[in-house]
Write a protein that holds these residues in place. Structure first.
Motif, PDB file in Angstrom:
ATOM      1  N   SER A 111       0.977  -1.083  -0.049  1.00 19.69           N
ATOM      2  CA  SER A 111       0.046  -0.047  -0.030  1.00 19.69           C
ATOM      3  C   SER A 111       0.926   1.468   0.117  1.00 19.69           C
ATOM      4  O   SER A 111       0.816   2.115   1.101  1.00 19.69           O
ATOM      5  N   PRO A 112       1.679   1.656  -1.101  1.00 22.78           N
ATOM      6  CA  PRO A 112       2.541   2.761  -1.081  1.00 22.78           C
ATOM      7  C   PRO A 112       1.711   3.825  -1.175  1.00 22.78           C
ATOM      8  O   PRO A 112       2.249   5.257  -1.156  1.00 22.78           O
ATOM      9  N   SER A 113       0.270   3.964  -1.753  1.00 22.32           N
ATOM     10  CA  SER A 113      -0.484   5.028  -1.941  1.00 22.32           C
ATOM     11  C   SER A 113      -1.896   4.884  -1.180  1.00 22.32           C
ATOM     12  O   SER A 113      -2.161   3.775  -0.995  1.00 22.32           O
ATOM     13  N   SER A 114      -2.671   5.750  -0.974  1.00 17.99           N
ATOM     14  CA  SER A 114      -3.959   5.659  -0.755  1.00 17.99           C
ATOM     15  C   SER A 114      -4.724   4.549  -1.746  1.00 17.99           C
ATOM     16  O   SER A 114      -5.489   3.851  -1.134  1.00 17.99           O
ATOM     17  N   PHE A 115      -4.404   4.805  -2.830  1.00 15.07           N
ATOM     18  CA  PHE A 115      -5.288   3.886  -3.775  1.00 15.07           C
ATOM     19  C   PHE A 115      -4.750   2.575  -3.905  1.00 15.07           C
ATOM     20  O   PHE A 115      -5.860   1.422  -3.958  1.00 15.07           O
ATOM     21  N   HIS A 116      -3.456   2.320  -3.379  1.00 14.96           N
ATOM     22  CA  HIS A 116      -3.134   0.832  -3.390  1.00 14.96           C
ATOM     23  C   HIS A 116      -3.646   0.276  -1.780  1.00 14.96           C
ATOM     24  O   HIS A 116      -4.027  -0.664  -2.009  1.00 14.96           O
ATOM     25  N   ALA A 117      -3.738   1.342  -0.870  1.00 16.05           N
ATOM     26  CA  ALA A 117      -4.158   0.781   0.304  1.00 16.05           C
ATOM     27  C   ALA A 117      -5.709   0.187   0.047  1.00 16.05           C
ATOM     28  O   ALA A 117      -6.272  -0.743   0.840  1.00 16.05           O
ATOM     29  N   ALA A 118      -6.336   1.022  -0.651  1.00 12.31           N
ATOM     30  CA  ALA A 118      -7.685   0.495  -0.906  1.00 12.31           C
ATOM     31  C   ALA A 118      -7.863  -0.706  -1.800  1.00 12.31           C
ATOM     32  O   ALA A 118      -8.685  -1.361  -1.460  1.00 12.31           O
ATOM     33  N   HIS A 119      -7.204  -0.737  -2.616  1.00 16.05           N
ATOM     34  CA  HIS A 119      -7.138  -2.057  -3.407  1.00 16.05           C
ATOM     35  C   HIS A 119      -6.588  -3.105  -2.814  1.00 16.05           C
ATOM     36  O   HIS A 119      -7.373  -4.124  -2.937  1.00 16.05           O
ATOM     37  N   GLU A 120      -5.755  -3.181  -2.027  1.00 16.91           N
ATOM     38  CA  GLU A 120      -5.239  -4.329  -1.152  1.00 16.91           C
ATOM     39  C   GLU A 120      -6.301  -4.588  -0.094  1.00 16.91           C
ATOM     40  O   GLU A 120      -6.559  -5.901  -0.025  1.00 16.91           O
ATOM     41  N   ALA A 121      -6.983  -3.729   0.408  1.00 16.89           N
ATOM     42  CA  ALA A 121      -8.176  -4.231   1.449  1.00 16.89           C
ATOM     43  C   ALA A 121      -9.342  -4.482   0.586  1.00 16.89           C
ATOM     44  O   ALA A 121      -9.904  -5.580   1.092  1.00 16.89           O
ATOM     45  N   ALA A 122      -9.642  -4.141  -0.642  1.00 15.24           N
ATOM     46  CA  ALA A 122     -10.470  -4.906  -1.496  1.00 15.24           C
ATOM     47  C   ALA A 122     -10.221  -6.325  -1.709  1.00 15.24           C
ATOM     48  O   ALA A 122     -10.981  -7.070  -1.881  1.00 15.24           O
ATOM     49  N   ARG A 123      -8.943  -6.356  -2.215  1.00 21.03           N
ATOM     50  CA  ARG A 123      -8.530  -7.764  -2.440  1.00 21.03           C
ATOM     51  C   ARG A 123      -8.579  -8.675  -1.276  1.00 21.03           C
ATOM     52  O   ARG A 123      -9.134  -9.992  -1.308  1.00 21.03           O
ATOM     53  N   ARG A 124      -8.554  -8.319  -0.107  1.00 22.39           N
ATOM     54  CA  ARG A 124      -8.365  -9.152   0.990  1.00 22.39           C
ATOM     55  C   ARG A 124      -9.745  -9.528   1.687  1.00 22.39           C
ATOM     56  O   ARG A 124     -10.497 -10.494   1.799  1.00 22.39           O
ATOM     57  N   LEU A 125     -10.668  -8.528   1.245  1.00 19.28           N
ATOM     58  CA  LEU A 125     -12.222  -8.599   1.672  1.00 19.28           C
ATOM     59  C   LEU A 125     -12.875  -9.499   0.498  1.00 19.28           C
ATOM     60  O   LEU A 125     -13.480 -10.427   0.787  1.00 19.28           O
ATOM     61  N   GLU A 126     -12.577  -9.443  -0.855  1.00 20.82           N
ATOM     62  CA  GLU A 126     -12.689 -10.427  -1.681  1.00 20.82           C
ATOM     63  C   GLU A 126     -12.585 -11.821  -1.463  1.00 20.82           C
ATOM     64  O   GLU A 126     -13.632 -12.765  -1.495  1.00 20.82           O
ATOM     65  N   THR A 127     -11.348 -12.016  -0.902  1.00 22.49           N
ATOM     66  CA  THR A 127     -11.084 -13.267  -0.542  1.00 22.49           C
ATOM     67  C   THR A 127     -11.693 -13.904   0.622  1.00 22.49           C
ATOM     68  O   THR A 127     -12.042 -15.161   0.838  1.00 22.49           O
ATOM     69  N   ALA A 128     -12.179 -12.823   1.453  1.00 25.39           N
ATOM     70  CA  ALA A 128     -12.963 -13.327   2.553  1.00 25.39           C
ATOM     71  C   ALA A 128     -14.437 -13.497   2.320  1.00 25.39           C
ATOM     72  O   ALA A 128     -15.328 -13.681   3.286  1.00 25.39           O
ATOM     73  N   GLY A 129     -14.851 -13.147   1.034  1.00 27.20           N
ATOM     74  CA  GLY A 129     -16.216 -13.239   0.686  1.00 27.20           C
ATOM     75  C   GLY A 129     -17.192 -12.166   0.661  1.00 27.20           C
ATOM     76  O   GLY A 129     -18.435 -12.095   0.564  1.00 27.20           O
ATOM     77  N   PHE A 130     -16.440 -10.931   0.845  1.00 28.77           N
ATOM     78  CA  PHE A 130     -17.185  -9.966   0.595  1.00 28.77           C
ATOM     79  C   PHE A 130     -17.328  -9.363  -0.817  1.00 28.77           C
ATOM     80  O   PHE A 130     -16.740  -9.630  -1.832  1.00 28.77           O
ATOM     81  N   ALA A 131     -18.827  -8.808  -1.094  1.00 27.05           N
ATOM     82  CA  ALA A 131     -18.998  -8.514  -2.571  1.00 27.05           C
ATOM     83  C   ALA A 131     -18.841  -7.166  -2.709  1.00 27.05           C
ATOM     84  O   ALA A 131     -18.986  -6.422  -1.866  1.00 27.05           O
TER      85      ALA A 131
END
Length: 435
Positions: A21-41
């Motif tokens: 997460s070197p930028s805020s956009f990467h931080a949101a993207h990485e959080a989204a990746r983790r959430l999708e892996t956990a079954g969030f839509a």
């Protein structure tokens, strides 16, 4: 992704999150990746949202809102919100960024927020953020180690150790190569690194939001491995704690009376939060209204739901500095690994009041987590957080907390190994507790 179950696992996972997460956009993207892996839509703001029970998230620019609606939720069910932010003090790429002289290639950057300038000297830095193409598509980019703010040798400034003065315009232009600005385009380099190295055409870049970030990996150190050093702990330490807690909470079966758990990771906190993705903007209210609409709430019932809601504003705070103890309040001097901070300010720079303090104390006792109170020295006014902004905008009861740090706003900050995990433990309990 399983939630980290120990402080050691949590701190390693925090390091992985920061590195991604070197930028805020990467931080949101990485959080989204983790959430999708956990079954969030993932939901799109342009689409209708229906049938709100379940696990969801949405992204607006560099901000992310994620939530879990229990099966028993109704029109007046309250929201338990963990508020944090994805941005950190840094340097942002200017228009016409390819500059230089004397055979050096340099980057034109503008100061973002309040970085501790000297801490950025003589480090291997990268550029990271988003590129928006002329057709409206967006691509993340990160260069890896490429730039450096090179300090002047002591032989050329014999008085430097008596006081370093950095001119923000003249001295804070990092070098990134050799050559002439007329022969090389920095945007072309960013284009090459876009989309995980797949690249885009530089001529088709219509706009960009790109910042600098340190590339040194996070590290655990100290005589007993008690310290954790990393960039962007302010405030990815809280964003990551909220993310880990929400994923853990979503894996449990919530009671029918449980609140709606929400992680609100805003952008632009370091520059005042006045943006469409900041805490002063409408992003959180937009999401809460749409969730309430999906649960069939009337306007009056929505007001009831907000009255039943609670927000924990989680942002990094100050541990006592052993070399500058006089800068801190003499009676309240938090230490690393002493537990998360309860942040208090008489002038409501933090939103904590007696009710919020009591609720936080109950949560920490139930989670078996120690906490520490923080208040500023009267001659050292504190900064502020998204807490007062959220309380003012939505009328939600709010308390301010955070992980204690040394070297806040440095390119490389320092926290204790235990405290981020403790914040996550309390947050997970908070997500299922009616205030």
């Amino acid at each position: 992704m399983p939630s980290p179950s120990s402080a050691a696992e949590h701190i390693q996972d925090l390091g992985a999150y920061v590195s991604a997460s070197p930028s805020s956009f990467h931080a949101a993207h990485e959080a989204a990746r983790r959430l999708e892996t956990a079954g969030f839509a993932r939901l799109d703001e342009l689409d209708p949202w229906e049938g709100m029970a379940g696990k969801y998230f949405m992204i607006r620019d560099g901000a992310l809102i994620a939530w879990v609606v229990p099966e028993g939720a109704g029109p007046v069910t309250g929201f338990n919100i963990l508020g944090a932010h994805t941005d950190s003090p840094s340097f942002k790429l200017k228009p016409k960024p390819t500059i230089g002289s004397q055979g050096w290639l340099q980057a034109g950057v503008e100061i973002y927020g309040g970085p501790l300038l000297n801490s950025w000297l003589d480090r291997e830095l990268q550029l990271a953020g988003r590129l928006v193409m002329l057709d409206g598509t967006q691509h993340l980019t990160a260069t890896g180690p490429m730039l450096r703010f090179a300090q002047l040798a002591i032989h050329l400034d014999r008085a430097v150790n008596d006081g370093l003065t950095l001119d923000k315009q003249r001295h804070m232009n990092p070098v990134w190569g050799l050559g002439s600005p007329g022969d090389v385009d920095l945007l072309a380099v960013l284009a090459q690194h876009a989309s995980g190295g797949q690249g885009v055409k530089a001529a088709e870049i219509g706009g960009y939001d790109v910042v600098m970030a340190d590339t040194q990996p996070p590290a655990v150190f100290g005589a007993r491995g008690e310290f954790f050093a990393s960039g962007r702990l302010d405030n990815l330490s809280a964003t990551h704690a909220g993310l880990a807690a929400l994923i853990a909470h979503a894996s449990r079966t919530a009671s029918s009376s449980a609140p709606i758990a929400v992680l609100a990771a805003f952008d632009h906190e370091e520059i005042g939060s006045n943006s469409r993705s900041g805490a002063c903007g409408p992003v959180l209210e937009d999401v809460l209204v749409r969730i309430s609409d999906g649960l069939g709430a009337t306007v009056s019932q929505r007001r009831q739901a907000l009255a039943a809601s609670f927000c924990i504003s989680a942002d990094a705070g100050h541990a006592v500095h052993p070399n500058y103890a006089e800068r801190h309040d003499p009676a309240n001097q938090p230490v690393l690994n002493g537990g998360p901070l309860l942040k208090i300010n008489a002038n409501q720079r933090y939103a904590t009041d007696a009710n919020g303090a009591a609720f936080w104390a109950r949560l920490c006792a139930r989670a078996e987590v120690p906490y520490q109170e923080f208040v500023s020295n009267n001659v050292m006014p504190c900064g502020s957080t998204i807490g007062p902004l959220t309380a003012t905008r939505l009328g939600i009861r709010t308390v301010d907390v955070g992980v204690p740090l040394l070297s806040m706003h440095s390119a490389r900050e320092l926290c204790g190994v235990e405290d981020p995990h403790r914040l996550a433990k309390v947050t997970e309990l908070f997500f299922r507790t009616v205030a």
